[in-house]
Design an enzyme around this catalytic site. Structure first.
Site, short mmCIF file in Angstrom:
data_model
loop_
_atom_site.label_atom_id
_atom_site.label_comp_id
_atom_site.label_asym_id
_atom_site.label_seq_id
_atom_site.Cartn_x
_atom_site.Cartn_y
_atom_site.Cartn_z
N HIS A 72 -1.55 1.19 -4.28
CA HIS A 72 -2.00 2.58 -4.28
C HIS A 72 -1.16 3.47 -5.19
O HIS A 72 -1.17 4.69 -5.05
CB HIS A 72 -2.01 3.13 -2.84
CG HIS A 72 -3.04 2.45 -1.98
ND1 HIS A 72 -3.00 2.45 -0.61
CD2 HIS A 72 -4.13 1.72 -2.32
CE1 HIS A 72 -4.04 1.76 -0.14
NE2 HIS A 72 -4.72 1.30 -1.16
N ASN A 110 2.61 -6.53 13.00
CA ASN A 110 2.36 -5.09 13.06
C ASN A 110 2.39 -4.61 14.50
O ASN A 110 1.80 -5.25 15.36
CB ASN A 110 1.01 -4.74 12.43
CG ASN A 110 0.81 -3.24 12.29
OD1 ASN A 110 1.64 -2.56 11.69
ND2 ASN A 110 -0.24 -2.71 12.88
N CYS A 141 0.88 18.99 -18.51
CA CYS A 141 1.39 17.81 -19.23
C CYS A 141 2.19 18.28 -20.45
O CYS A 141 1.76 19.16 -21.19
CB CYS A 141 0.23 16.94 -19.68
SG CYS A 141 0.71 15.64 -20.84
N GLN A 177 0.84 -1.20 0.00
CA GLN A 177 0.00 0.00 0.00
C GLN A 177 0.87 1.25 0.00
O GLN A 177 0.37 2.36 -0.07
CB GLN A 177 -0.89 0.00 1.25
CG GLN A 177 -1.84 -1.18 1.29
CD GLN A 177 -2.47 -1.34 2.69
OE1 GLN A 177 -3.53 -0.79 2.96
NE2 GLN A 177 -1.79 -2.06 3.56
N ASN A 178 2.19 1.05 0.11
CA ASN A 178 3.10 2.19 0.13
C ASN A 178 3.37 2.68 -1.29
O ASN A 178 3.39 1.89 -2.23
CB ASN A 178 4.42 1.81 0.80
CG ASN A 178 4.20 1.33 2.23
OD1 ASN A 178 3.16 1.61 2.82
ND2 ASN A 178 5.16 0.60 2.76
N VAL A 179 3.63 3.97 -1.39
CA VAL A 179 3.86 4.55 -2.72
C VAL A 179 5.31 4.97 -2.89
O VAL A 179 5.65 5.70 -3.81
CB VAL A 179 2.91 5.76 -2.95
CG1 VAL A 179 1.46 5.29 -3.05
CG2 VAL A 179 3.04 6.80 -1.84
N ASP A 180 6.18 4.48 -1.97
CA ASP A 180 7.56 4.97 -1.94
C ASP A 180 8.55 4.15 -2.77
O ASP A 180 9.71 4.54 -2.91
CB ASP A 180 8.05 5.06 -0.49
CG ASP A 180 7.89 3.73 0.28
OD1 ASP A 180 7.97 2.65 -0.35
OD2 ASP A 180 7.69 3.78 1.50
N GLY A 217 3.18 -4.37 8.81
CA GLY A 217 3.21 -2.92 8.96
C GLY A 217 2.02 -2.17 8.41
O GLY A 217 2.16 -1.07 7.90
N SER A 256 -2.16 -1.04 9.37
CA SER A 256 -3.29 -1.08 10.31
C SER A 256 -4.52 -1.72 9.66
O SER A 256 -5.48 -2.03 10.35
CB SER A 256 -3.64 0.35 10.75
OG SER A 256 -4.16 1.07 9.64
N1 APR Z 1 7.47 0.07 13.20
C1 APR Z 1 6.47 -0.78 12.94
N2 APR Z 1 5.20 -0.48 12.84
C2 APR Z 1 4.89 0.77 13.04
C3 APR Z 1 5.85 1.77 13.32
C4 APR Z 1 7.21 1.37 13.42
N3 APR Z 1 8.19 2.21 13.68
N4 APR Z 1 5.24 2.92 13.46
C5 APR Z 1 3.94 2.67 13.25
N5 APR Z 1 3.72 1.38 13.01
C6 APR Z 1 2.45 0.71 12.73
C7 APR Z 1 1.32 1.57 13.19
O1 APR Z 1 1.02 1.29 14.53
C8 APR Z 1 0.20 1.15 12.26
O2 APR Z 1 -0.54 0.10 12.82
O3 APR Z 1 2.30 0.58 11.34
C9 APR Z 1 0.92 0.63 11.02
C10 APR Z 1 0.75 1.53 9.82
O4 APR Z 1 -0.59 1.67 9.52
P1 APR Z 1 -1.14 2.91 8.71
O5 APR Z 1 -0.39 4.13 9.13
O6 APR Z 1 -2.61 2.90 8.82
O7 APR Z 1 -0.67 2.61 7.22
P2 APR Z 1 -1.32 1.67 6.14
O8 APR Z 1 -2.02 0.52 6.76
O9 APR Z 1 -0.25 1.42 5.15
O10 APR Z 1 -2.39 2.62 5.50
C11 APR Z 1 -3.08 2.12 4.41
O11 APR Z 1 -4.31 4.12 4.13
O12 APR Z 1 -4.07 6.32 4.38
C12 APR Z 1 -4.25 5.32 3.45
O13 APR Z 1 -3.63 5.15 1.18
C13 APR Z 1 -3.10 5.26 2.48
O14 APR Z 1 -1.79 3.36 1.76
C14 APR Z 1 -2.38 4.00 2.88
C15 APR Z 1 -3.49 3.19 3.47
ZN ZN Z 2 -1.48 14.88 -21.37
#
Ligand code: APR
Ligand code: ZN
Length: 282
Positions: free
Chosen positions: A119, A244, A178, A101-104, A218, A220
């Site tokens: 995403h 997680n 563009c 789900q990461n865009v990095d 990692g 939620s």
């Molecule tokens: N190490 C491990 N886990 C961690 C750390 C850390 N240092 N810091 C935070 N976390 C946990 C958090 O507790 C959380 O449960 O990582 C989880 C990240 O969850 P989110 O921040 O909700 O990210 P994600 O699940 O990727 O979000 C999904 O939601 O906002 C939209 O499009 C966006 O792709 C994203 C999607």
């Molecule tokens: Zn264009």
């Protein structure tokens, strides 16, 4: 599903082909902030909605003003031990597909091959009118050329290459068009209120159908576009292992949930399974 007392290394060994689903927690150690805290609480104010971006020039100015400085943090981020551990697990033949789900793009940079950017990806932009792509590197140069005053401002990094910036210059931002058709450029990511393209979701579902386990790392799982794969795994009766540090929406569905020192335990479990010599030959 039956709860288990068995350990993560046991599960990693036992399951032959995983689908892995990752989220912001994997990249936190690379300095990219997560969206939610350990209790699943939202950490960010007012994310831009897809529709707002498409319909409003001033919302786009706001987005690019913030993104222009926020991007530098994502661009400079490097993969961490979590990314490398998952790349090693793939090379060991244990991963069918890694859905992130990461865009990095840090999984790819760590050497993971079969990755689906659920995403999208922040390192390029797409034209809403003609579909042409432009690398973010090129677009960033154009943004900065149009708005040389921007990098002077101090900012606070947010997830998704976003950053808090002072309000006073947002309306001064000039947005490049563009280069192919003069249309509207958007980062190639799925915003809130946007939809993940159906073929991309199908690729993920196919992966889960082929897999013998779903490993969540990692995330939620608060967002349905990721959570749905847990539902699917449950339907297929394949084990769900969640690594997680915070609560997730699928804790009740998990066969095993690792939350204490979650990431360290994942890295240690992969180390145990994959000899470190193999890990280095990326
Ligand atoms: N190490 C491990 N886990 C961690 C750390 C850390 N240092 N810091 C935070 N976390 C946990 C958090 O507790 C959380 O449960 O990582 C989880 C990240 O969850 P989110 O921040 O909700 O990210 P994600 O699940 O990727 O979000 C999904 O939601 O906002 C939209 O499009 C966006 O792709 C994203 C999607
Ligand atoms: Zn264009």
């Amino acid at each position: 599903m039956q709860k288990t007392v068995e350990s993560l290394p046991t599960w990693l060994r036992r399951i032959e082909r995983w689908t892995v689903l990752t989220g912001a927690g994997v990249s936190a150690a690379s300095g990219i902030p997560t969206y939610r805290d350990r209790d699943g609480r939202w950490l960010r104010v007012d994310p831009i909605q897809h529709r707002e971006f498409v319909e409003s020039y001033s919302k786009r100015q706001r987005y690019w003003a913030r993104s222009m400085v926020g991007w530098t943090g994502v661009d400079a981020a490097i993969p961490n031990a979590n990314h490398y551990a998952l790349a090693a697990l793939e090379r060991a033949g244990k991963i069918d597909t890694l859905i992130t789900q990461n865009v990095d793009r840090l999984h790819q940079r760590a050497g993971s091959k079969n990755v689906i950017d659920l995403h999208g990806r922040l390192d390029r932009a797409v034209c809403l009118d003609c579909g042409a792509h432009e690398t973010r590197e090129s677009l960033q140069a154009r943004l900065l050329a149009n708005n040389p005053f921007v990098p002077e401002y101090r900012h606070i990094a947010r997830p998704d290459g976003d950053a808090d910036v002072p309000e006073d210059y947002i309306s001064r931002i000039s947005i490049p068009d563009c280069q192919s058709c003069g249309g509207t450029l958007m980062p190639d990511v799925v915003f809130f209120g946007g939809t993940v393209p159906k073929p991309r979701v199908e690729l993920c579902s196919d992966a889960i159908s082929r897999s013998s386990g779903l490993l969540v790392v990692g995330s939620s799982l608060q967002v349905y576009s990721g959570f749905r794969f847990c539902r699917q795994a449950e339907k297929h009766r394949i084990p769900i292992v969640i690594v997680n540090e915070g609560q997730t929406r699928a804790d009740d569905l998990a066969t095993l949930k690792i939350s204490a020192n979650a990431m360290q335990r994942l890295v240690a479990a992969v180390d145990e399974l994959v000899p470190s010599t193999e890990k280095k030959t990326a």
